[in-house]
Motif scaffolding. Structure first.
Motif, PDB file in Angstrom:
ATOM      1  N   ASN A  13     -15.587  -4.891 -13.725  1.00  0.00           N
ATOM      2  CA  ASN A  13     -14.366  -4.636 -14.212  1.00  0.00           C
ATOM      3  C   ASN A  13     -13.582  -3.352 -13.687  1.00  0.00           C
ATOM      4  O   ASN A  13     -12.344  -3.373 -13.551  1.00  0.00           O
ATOM      5  CB  ASN A  13     -14.796  -4.441 -15.731  1.00  0.00           C
ATOM      6  N   ARG A  16     -12.182  -4.262 -10.416  1.00  0.00           N
ATOM      7  CA  ARG A  16     -10.772  -4.983 -10.482  1.00  0.00           C
ATOM      8  C   ARG A  16      -9.594  -4.058 -11.167  1.00  0.00           C
ATOM      9  O   ARG A  16      -8.626  -4.080 -10.636  1.00  0.00           O
ATOM     10  CB  ARG A  16     -11.098  -6.063 -11.570  1.00  0.00           C
ATOM     11  N   SER A  17     -10.070  -3.267 -11.860  1.00  0.00           N
ATOM     12  CA  SER A  17      -9.037  -2.288 -12.708  1.00  0.00           C
ATOM     13  C   SER A  17      -8.403  -1.551 -11.569  1.00  0.00           C
ATOM     14  O   SER A  17      -7.265  -1.204 -11.569  1.00  0.00           O
ATOM     15  CB  SER A  17      -9.261  -1.788 -13.819  1.00  0.00           C
ATOM     16  N   CYS A  20      -6.003  -3.326  -9.360  1.00  0.00           N
ATOM     17  CA  CYS A  20      -4.803  -3.827  -9.848  1.00  0.00           C
ATOM     18  C   CYS A  20      -3.831  -2.785 -10.137  1.00  0.00           C
ATOM     19  O   CYS A  20      -2.653  -2.900 -10.356  1.00  0.00           O
ATOM     20  CB  CYS A  20      -4.944  -4.407 -10.908  1.00  0.00           C
ATOM     21  N   ARG A  54       7.349  -4.792   1.698  1.00  0.00           N
ATOM     22  CA  ARG A  54       6.964  -5.049   0.472  1.00  0.00           C
ATOM     23  C   ARG A  54       5.365  -4.776   0.386  1.00  0.00           C
ATOM     24  O   ARG A  54       5.119  -5.473   1.040  1.00  0.00           O
ATOM     25  CB  ARG A  54       7.307  -6.536   0.045  1.00  0.00           C
ATOM     26  N   ILE A  59       6.851   2.479  -4.551  1.00  0.00           N
ATOM     27  CA  ILE A  59       7.089   3.024  -5.851  1.00  0.00           C
ATOM     28  C   ILE A  59       5.750   3.629  -6.508  1.00  0.00           C
ATOM     29  O   ILE A  59       5.992   4.755  -7.194  1.00  0.00           O
ATOM     30  CB  ILE A  59       7.151   1.644  -6.836  1.00  0.00           C
ATOM     31  N   GLU A  63       5.983   7.158  -8.208  1.00  0.00           N
ATOM     32  CA  GLU A  63       5.339   7.392  -9.570  1.00  0.00           C
ATOM     33  C   GLU A  63       4.528   8.733  -9.566  1.00  0.00           C
ATOM     34  O   GLU A  63       4.522   9.409 -10.339  1.00  0.00           O
ATOM     35  CB  GLU A  63       4.625   6.436 -10.046  1.00  0.00           C
ATOM     36  N   ARG A 262      -4.993  -7.535  -2.322  1.00  0.00           N
ATOM     37  CA  ARG A 262      -5.370  -8.663  -2.932  1.00  0.00           C
ATOM     38  C   ARG A 262      -6.747  -9.375  -2.494  1.00  0.00           C
ATOM     39  O   ARG A 262      -7.330  -9.933  -2.832  1.00  0.00           O
ATOM     40  CB  ARG A 262      -4.476  -9.734  -2.537  1.00  0.00           C
ATOM     41  N   PHE A 265      -9.591  -7.765  -4.177  1.00  0.00           N
ATOM     42  CA  PHE A 265      -9.625  -8.530  -5.497  1.00  0.00           C
ATOM     43  C   PHE A 265     -10.347  -9.617  -5.389  1.00  0.00           C
ATOM     44  O   PHE A 265     -11.275 -10.114  -6.316  1.00  0.00           O
ATOM     45  CB  PHE A 265      -8.258  -8.748  -6.060  1.00  0.00           C
ATOM     46  N   LEU A 266      -9.902 -10.494  -4.226  1.00  0.00           N
ATOM     47  CA  LEU A 266     -10.612 -11.993  -4.240  1.00  0.00           C
ATOM     48  C   LEU A 266     -12.355 -11.735  -4.102  1.00  0.00           C
ATOM     49  O   LEU A 266     -12.795 -12.353  -4.597  1.00  0.00           O
ATOM     50  CB  LEU A 266     -10.069 -12.809  -3.195  1.00  0.00           C
ATOM     51  N   SER A 269     -14.231 -10.843  -7.273  1.00  0.00           N
ATOM     52  CA  SER A 269     -13.929 -11.854  -8.001  1.00  0.00           C
ATOM     53  C   SER A 269     -15.359 -12.669  -7.646  1.00  0.00           C
ATOM     54  O   SER A 269     -15.807 -13.342  -8.547  1.00  0.00           O
ATOM     55  CB  SER A 269     -12.800 -12.662  -8.164  1.00  0.00           C
ATOM     56  N   TYR A 270     -15.695 -12.831  -6.336  1.00  0.00           N
ATOM     57  CA  TYR A 270     -16.881 -13.471  -5.863  1.00  0.00           C
ATOM     58  C   TYR A 270     -18.079 -12.774  -6.021  1.00  0.00           C
ATOM     59  O   TYR A 270     -19.096 -13.237  -5.790  1.00  0.00           O
ATOM     60  CB  TYR A 270     -16.648 -13.904  -4.495  1.00  0.00           C
TER      61      TYR A 270
END
Lengths: 410, 535
Positions: A13, A16-17, A20, A54, A59, A63, A262, A265-266, A269-270
């Protein structure tokens, strides 16, 4: 699913956070533009453009700086954020500016105010804030979308900044590297031509970033031994030559930070939640999943009749027929059946339906946009896949009829 | 510089007649507020009993990999997630699997389909209604909670609504129990699901709406919100000028033959019988299509036919019986392949009985040719004549009308056959090619009516006096004809073909295929082939 390892869950967790949340990444990599600081401290008007592909973190960096500034000078800054996707219409934009200004300064906002009211309000607020030595920072996301149309908003903002009494900074963020070329002459003359380019991070930076993201904090609520073991394994993976190759493949495709995130993240997740450790296999699977070839997958999804239709269309193209429609394809289909005596000869209705399936899958499309008065059989169509893709798709199709391969190769 | 704050209007601004009427008239009962259902947080969850993982996997045979991938990406409770993009061709189970996965996890979600929400305003309002737990009923005049047209308004409203929902989810999470109750809400995250996303590309402002929706998670910057997009086309078909935030892709491939077998074997009463049936039919039908919905309609009809010789449907077939059933079904497979996409309408099911008797009469007609004389829809005679005239008007060039329809009766307009020279053969081929490409030609209304008059007078002559009574009150009949024409246009037998460049009057085009025109002509006993212009 098996034994649940609560520490592994918490670790997953957390990772992942982190992945993201762009701010976490950027804190590590940041190199702050000092120009913003100067505007606030020296009370001068400024404008700047942040440009970069992109996903390169523009941004996020902004921030970061804004939060730092707000901490340092809490009372003297107000931030107004606009987004080109939402507020490219001038009325919308001014309404949003007025709304945000009202929220900041605890004024009551009326939804019924007109465009003139709102623009008047903004100019007056700028003047008041200037007199009170407060800076207003305007952040314009998707700047290129504001530069469409008449550019009234940009002009009024940059014009208002020209007066001595106002204190404002306009920061434009865009992924088009030529965003300043889109500006009108009068707007461009009021714009200070400062641009900050966001380049992809270097290899060493990338390596440090990976380690920073994937290492678990040792002194947190996670069990100490587990965290140390996890970090050791990560270090081993990162030092592996094969892993470096994977990262190179990724970077060659798209060198922005977002793409890397990304992928990570993948991989996370595995992660095997029973053992609670990331392995090299996770990264390999993630790489194969993130590099997909949608058109080949589409062809693998087709039924054999649909493949026949595609091959017929390919042959018509090879015969240099400039435009062809369903009826010509049917003629070709019949001629193939006559010359090769295939077993797959179906009636016209069935073929028409298969044709419509191909249209749905977007492997073929109509070439005319307004020919709605014609029925499907007469509208000209074209293939949306190249012959190489078709060839590859047929080769990797299990149980593809041999005749099709022969026909495509000719 | 103070401004007035205005209350946001809740009811739509248009006062419909019913709302003004009921407001004035106290005697009329409004929808009783006591009876109306007040939605709670539990409504954001699936709403039925949650299912276990094994149940989930067994409901969708052949989809194990995709379900596990989705579960992995959604992660454990309260783990954040970038936007997901689920794609695969139609009827591969994307929507149903995602909804059932959320049922299994008991997590709250907001589902909108871009098919039923066909414009940005309806999409935004639907999402807001669900988040604000607002139900449209007679009490509030079937209006949405908030009127929202522009993306900027939507972002403000949805942020408020999401914050409220997340707060109540957090409160709910504090006092949750571990047992799986119906309507129990797990976690502090909420998910927005956009179904049929490929339709957004065809909306009016799609060039700004698409990047907006893709980037919504970035604009909102709320880690407790997850987004899932479901599309039936692959992500490379979404074009954008400056690109958009790339979501994570999840691919749903088409079912393989084994998957299809497992899917069809579910819920069958007699597994062995159906399995032997599938052995025969699955492979040939899979060569045409692999979509479950299309195959199931074809199979259900065929299975009925397969079971015809059996007196007892519960019997377990042995080798000999299988061979017998196979030979019974064999002649029906090939024609059924050609009819695979036809959905039987009621008359056809009755015709099936007639066809049986016809077939037993000796000649082995296939199912397809048995329908040769049966059009499958009912039409009045004058409508059929109109159809035939429209077909002729589209097929024949206008210059031929005079010779074809001269008043001295039907004349054979074929030219004397000359020896075909090479050049004329080439011309013939080119003309054929053109016919294939261009399609049916356009005609004006006057021409259609003229041909119609000629044909019906011919028909009357041929049939004697029991044909159409055209001369009796022919003026009244003409208005009927025009009405018939309008209904033919509405059912797309005749379409608008653009206006004539010189005069500006509308021209029409017939969309009838030659087969259907032949069938219609045969049913009114009209010799169509004599009138067709053969190049």
């Amino acid at each position: 699913m098996g034994k649940e390892n609560p520490a592994a869950e918490k670790a997953s967790n957390l990772l992942r956070s982190r992945l993201c949340d762009p701010n976490f990444v950027v804190k590590h990599l940041s190199d702050s533009p000092d120009s913003n600081y100067s505007s606030v401290t020296e009370a001068c008007n400024n404008s700047i453009l942040l440009l970069g592909p992109r996903g390169s973190g523009k941004i996020a960096v902004l921030e970061l700086i804004l939060t730092d500034l707000l901490l340092e000078y809490p009372d003297t800054i107000s931030v107004i954020k606009l987004n080109g996707l939402l507020h490219s219409d001038d009325c919308c934009a001014f309404k949003e500016i007025a709304r945000q200004l009202c929220m900041e300064h605890q004024l009551l906002f009326s939804k019924m105010a007109s465009f003139d009211d709102n623009s008047q309000f903004m100019i007056e607020m700028l003047r008041e804030c200037g007199l009170a030595h407060k800076t207003i920072i305007f952040v314009l996301d998707e700047f290129d979308l504001f530069a469409q149309g008449k550019q009234r908003l940009l002009y009024s903002l940059l014009d208002a900044m020209q007066s001595v009494t106002s204190q404002a900074v306009v920061i434009g963020v865009s992924c088009r590297l030529d965003a300043d070329q889109l500006l009108e002459k009068r707007v461009r003359s009021r714009f200070s031509h400062r641009k900050l380019l966001f380049l992809p991070p270097s290899k060493e930076d990338m390596q440090r970033l990976l380690e920073h993201i994937l290492s678990l904090p040792v002194d947190s609520s996670l069990p100490h031994a587990y965290a140390v073991e996890f970090n050791k394994k990560i270090k081993n993976i990162l030092a592996d030559g094969r892993f470096k190759e994977i990262v190179n493949t990724l970077v060659n495709l798209d060198s922005t930070v977002n793409h890397l995130l990304r992928f990570l993240f993948l991989a996370v997740s595995y992660m095997d939640l029973e053992s609670g450790f990331l392995s090299f296999e996770n990264f390999k699977t993630a790489l194969s999943n993130s590099h997909r070839q949608p058109k080949l997958e589409c062809i693998k999804d087709c039924s054999i009749l649909e493949l026949y239709i595609l091959v017929c269309m390919k042959r018509l193209e090879v015969k240099e027929q400039n435009s062809y429609n369903f009826n010509s394809v049917m003629k070709e289909y019949k001629s193939i059946h006559d010359s090769f005596q295939t077993s797959d000869y179906y009636s016209r209705n069935v073929c028409l339906r298969a044709f419509e399936h191909l249209l749905q899958r977007e492997l073929i499309c109509f070439t005319d946009n307004r020919g709605y008065s014609q029925s499907v059989e007469f509208r000209p169509v074209k293939l949306l896949i190249s012959s190489i893709e078709l060839h590859q798709g047929l080769k990797s199709y299990c149980s593809c009829p041999v005749i099709l391969l022969k026909l495509v190769e000719r | 510089m103070a401004r007035e704050k205005e209350e946001s209007m809740q009811v739509s601004r248009r006062a419909t007649r019913s709302s003004t009427f009921s407001a004035n008239n106290n005697g009329i009962e409004l929808g009783k507020p006591n009876d109306s259902y007040i939605p709670t947080l539990g409504d954001l969850v699936f709403g039925q009993e949650p299912i276990s993982l094994d149940d989930l996997l067994s409901r969708f045979p052949g989809r194990r990999v995709q379900i596990l991938e989705l579960l992995r990406l959604l992660g454990t409770l309260n783990s954040s997630m970038p936007p997901l993009f689920v794609y695969g061709s139609a009827s591969t189970g994307k929507t149903s699997i995602i909804i059932q996965v959320f049922r299994h996890l008991s997590r709250p979600f907001v589902y909108t389909s871009c098919l039923s929400c066909y414009s940005p305003r309806i999409l935004f309002e639907s999402i807001l209604n669900q988040l604000l737990l607002h139900k449209k009923n007679a009490f509030n005049g079937y209006s949405s909670a908030k009127r929202c047209e522009k993306p900027s308004d939507f972002v403000i409203f949805v942020r408020e609504a999401l914050i409220n929902v997340i707060d109540s989810l957090k409160e709910n999470a504090e006092k949750t129990s571990t047992s799986k109750l119906k309507g129990q809400v797990n976690g502090k995250m909420i998910y927005l699901i956009f179904d049929n996303f490929e339709l957004v590309r065809e909306w009016n402002k799609s060039s700004s709406i698409l990047p907006f929706l893709f980037g919504l998670s970035d604009i909102l910057k709320m880690p407790e919100v997850g987004m899932i997009f479901i599309s039936s086309t692959s992500p490379d078909t979404y074009h954008s000028n400056t690109g958009y935030v790339a979501p994570i892709h999840v691919y749903f491939p088409e079912c393989t033959e084994d998957d299809l077998r497992q899917i069809f074997m579910r819920n069958q009463a007699n597994q062995k019988l159906y399995s032997s049936f599938l052995d025969i039919v699955l492979r040939p039908f899979c060569r045409i299509t692999k979509r479950v919905d299309e195959l199931s309609t074809a199979f259900s009809l065929l299975f009925k036919r397969y079971c015809e010789p059996l007196s007892d449907l519960g019997v377990l077939p042995n080798g000999e019986m299988k061979r017998r059933l196979f030979s019974h079904l064999q002649p029906h497979i090939a024609p059924s392949l050609n009819e695979i996409f036809r959905v039987a309408s009621q008359p056809c099911l009755e015709c099936g009985v007639n066809q049986e008797t016809r077939r037993k009469g000796g000649a082995r007609k296939s199912v397809g040719s048995g329908d040769l004389d049966d059009i499958g829809f009912h039409m009045s005679t004058s409508a059929k004549y109109l159809l035939v005239s429209a077909f002729l008007a589209s097929r024949n060039p206008a210059t031929l009308d005079a010779s074809l329809f001269d008043t001295t009766g039907v004349s054979d307009s074929r030219k004397r056959k000359r020896k075909a020279s090479e050049k004329s053969l080439e011309q013939k081929e080119a003309a054929e090619q053109e016919l294939l490409m261009k399609g049916p030609g356009t005609f004006s209304l006057e021409r259609l009516l003229a041909i119609f008059q000629c044909i019906t007078s011919v028909g009357e002559e041929e049939e004697g006096n029991d044909g159409l009574r055209v001369d009796e009150g022919s003026n009244a009949l003409m208005s009927d004809i025009l009405l018939q024409l309008t209904s033919l246009c509405n059912s797309n037998f005749i379409v608008n073909g653009g206006s004539c460049p010189l005069e500006g009057s509308t021209r029409y085009r017939s969309t009838l295929s030659e087969d259907l025109a032949m069938k219609v002509a045969r049913s009114i006993k009209f010799p169509l082939s004599k009138y067709l212009y053969r190049r």
